[in-house]
Design a protein around this motif. Structure first.
Motif, PDB file in Angstrom:
ATOM      1  N   UNK A 285       2.249   2.854 -15.317  1.00 25.54           N
ATOM      2  CA  UNK A 285       0.940   2.769 -14.661  1.00 25.54           C
ATOM      3  C   UNK A 285      -0.026   1.930 -15.471  1.00 25.54           C
ATOM      4  N   UNK A 286      -0.632   0.971 -14.787  1.00 24.75           N
ATOM      5  CA  UNK A 286      -1.658   0.136 -15.408  1.00 24.75           C
ATOM      6  C   UNK A 286      -2.724  -0.158 -14.358  1.00 24.75           C
TER       7      UNK A 286
ATOM      8  N   UNK B 108       0.819  -1.206   0.000  1.00 25.68           N
ATOM      9  CA  UNK B 108       0.000   0.000   0.000  1.00 25.68           C
ATOM     10  C   UNK B 108       0.861   1.269   0.000  1.00 25.68           C
ATOM     11  N   UNK B 109       1.973   1.255   0.721  1.00 21.93           N
ATOM     12  CA  UNK B 109       2.869   2.414   0.739  1.00 21.93           C
ATOM     13  C   UNK B 109       3.485   2.648  -0.640  1.00 21.93           C
ATOM     14  N   UNK B 110       3.898   1.570  -1.306  1.00 23.21           N
ATOM     15  CA  UNK B 110       4.497   1.723  -2.641  1.00 23.21           C
ATOM     16  C   UNK B 110       3.464   2.243  -3.638  1.00 23.21           C
ATOM     17  N   UNK B 111       2.241   1.749  -3.552  1.00 23.55           N
ATOM     18  CA  UNK B 111       1.183   2.226  -4.452  1.00 23.55           C
ATOM     19  C   UNK B 111       0.841   3.689  -4.168  1.00 23.55           C
ATOM     20  N   UNK B 112       0.755   4.047  -2.903  1.00 25.71           N
ATOM     21  CA  UNK B 112       0.473   5.445  -2.554  1.00 25.71           C
ATOM     22  C   UNK B 112       1.570   6.352  -3.111  1.00 25.71           C
ATOM     23  N   UNK B 113       2.814   5.930  -2.957  1.00 27.07           N
ATOM     24  CA  UNK B 113       3.934   6.736  -3.415  1.00 27.07           C
ATOM     25  C   UNK B 113       3.899   6.943  -4.930  1.00 27.07           C
ATOM     26  N   UNK B 114       3.733   5.871  -5.687  1.00 27.26           N
ATOM     27  CA  UNK B 114       3.793   6.026  -7.144  1.00 27.26           C
ATOM     28  C   UNK B 114       2.538   6.702  -7.712  1.00 27.26           C
TER      29      UNK B 114
ATOM     30  N   UNK C 243       4.422  10.448  -6.969  1.00 28.67           N
ATOM     31  CA  UNK C 243       5.034  10.563  -8.298  1.00 28.67           C
ATOM     32  C   UNK C 243       4.008  10.882  -9.377  1.00 28.67           C
ATOM     33  N   UNK C 244       2.735  10.816  -9.012  1.00 34.66           N
ATOM     34  CA  UNK C 244       1.626  11.059  -9.944  1.00 34.66           C
ATOM     35  C   UNK C 244       1.736  10.201 -11.197  1.00 34.66           C
TER      36      UNK C 244
ATOM     37  N   UNK D 173       1.310  10.810 -15.226  1.00 37.46           N
ATOM     38  CA  UNK D 173       2.501  10.761 -16.078  1.00 37.46           C
ATOM     39  C   UNK D 173       2.528   9.485 -16.916  1.00 37.46           C
ATOM     40  N   UNK D 174       2.052   8.402 -16.396  1.00 38.60           N
ATOM     41  CA  UNK D 174       1.918   7.042 -16.957  1.00 38.60           C
ATOM     42  C   UNK D 174       3.216   6.238 -17.070  1.00 38.60           C
ATOM     43  N   UNK D 175       4.363   6.879 -17.245  1.00 40.17           N
ATOM     44  CA  UNK D 175       5.601   6.095 -17.393  1.00 40.17           C
ATOM     45  C   UNK D 175       6.800   6.891 -16.890  1.00 40.17           C
TER      46      UNK D 175
END
Length: 156
Positions: A45-46, A16-22, A26-27, A31-33
């Motif tokens: 991002x997918x 959950x922390x990694x998903x929140x961060x990216x 990092x938005x 940005x998507x990539x």
């Protein structure tokens, strides 16, 4: 069972922390990539509405809730299985990995309506079109570990 809880808790938290961060810091959803170490590691991002590799993907609420139900049922079954047929430490760790990862993806389905996948790895001329996340890695390793170490070690 305490070990299963703690492994699951830390995997869930890391996921959950990694998903929140990216997604939010990092938005990546906008940005998507982002190239991190091309071509070996990129953030891509997918939003996965299905299961692994987008199988059974559909944007219906029925599919979303069905996948949540399946994941929670599997977690319940794994807890019952290891409670009944107590494995050794490798099996308990594997169960914690699987449960923590599955619950991480369940929370995504609740919050976003889909699972946030963002890790993309390619190598040696192969351009991998798929993305995954910490929970996916954890579920895969946990399921594999349970296949090898899921039952109590019987004495011969």
């Amino acid at each position: 069972m305490r070990l299963v809880f703690w492994i699951g808790f830390w995997i869930f938290l890391l996921d959950q922390a990694s998903k929140f961060y990216v997604v939010h810091m990092l938005e990546l959803d906008r940005v998507t990539r982002i190239e991190v170490w091309p071509p070996f590691l990129n953030l891509h991002m997918a939003w996965n509405t299905g299961v692994n590799f987008g199988l059974l993907a559909g944007n219906s609420d029925v599919a979303r809730w069905a996948l949540i139900f399946v994941a929670l049922t599997i977690c319940t079954f794994v807890i019952y299985w290891i409670w009944r047929d107590r494995p050794q430490i490798k099996g308990l760790v594997s169960a914690g990995l699987l449960i923590g990862g599955a619950l991480g993806n369940v929370v995504d389905r609740f919050i976003y309506g889909a699972v946030a996948d963002f890790l993309n790895m390619s190598c040696c001329g192969f351009d991998n079109p798929y993305a995954f996340n910490v929970a996916d890695i954890s579920v895969f390793i946990g399921a594999l570990g349970l296949a090898f170490w899921g039952g109590a070690q019987k004495q011969a």
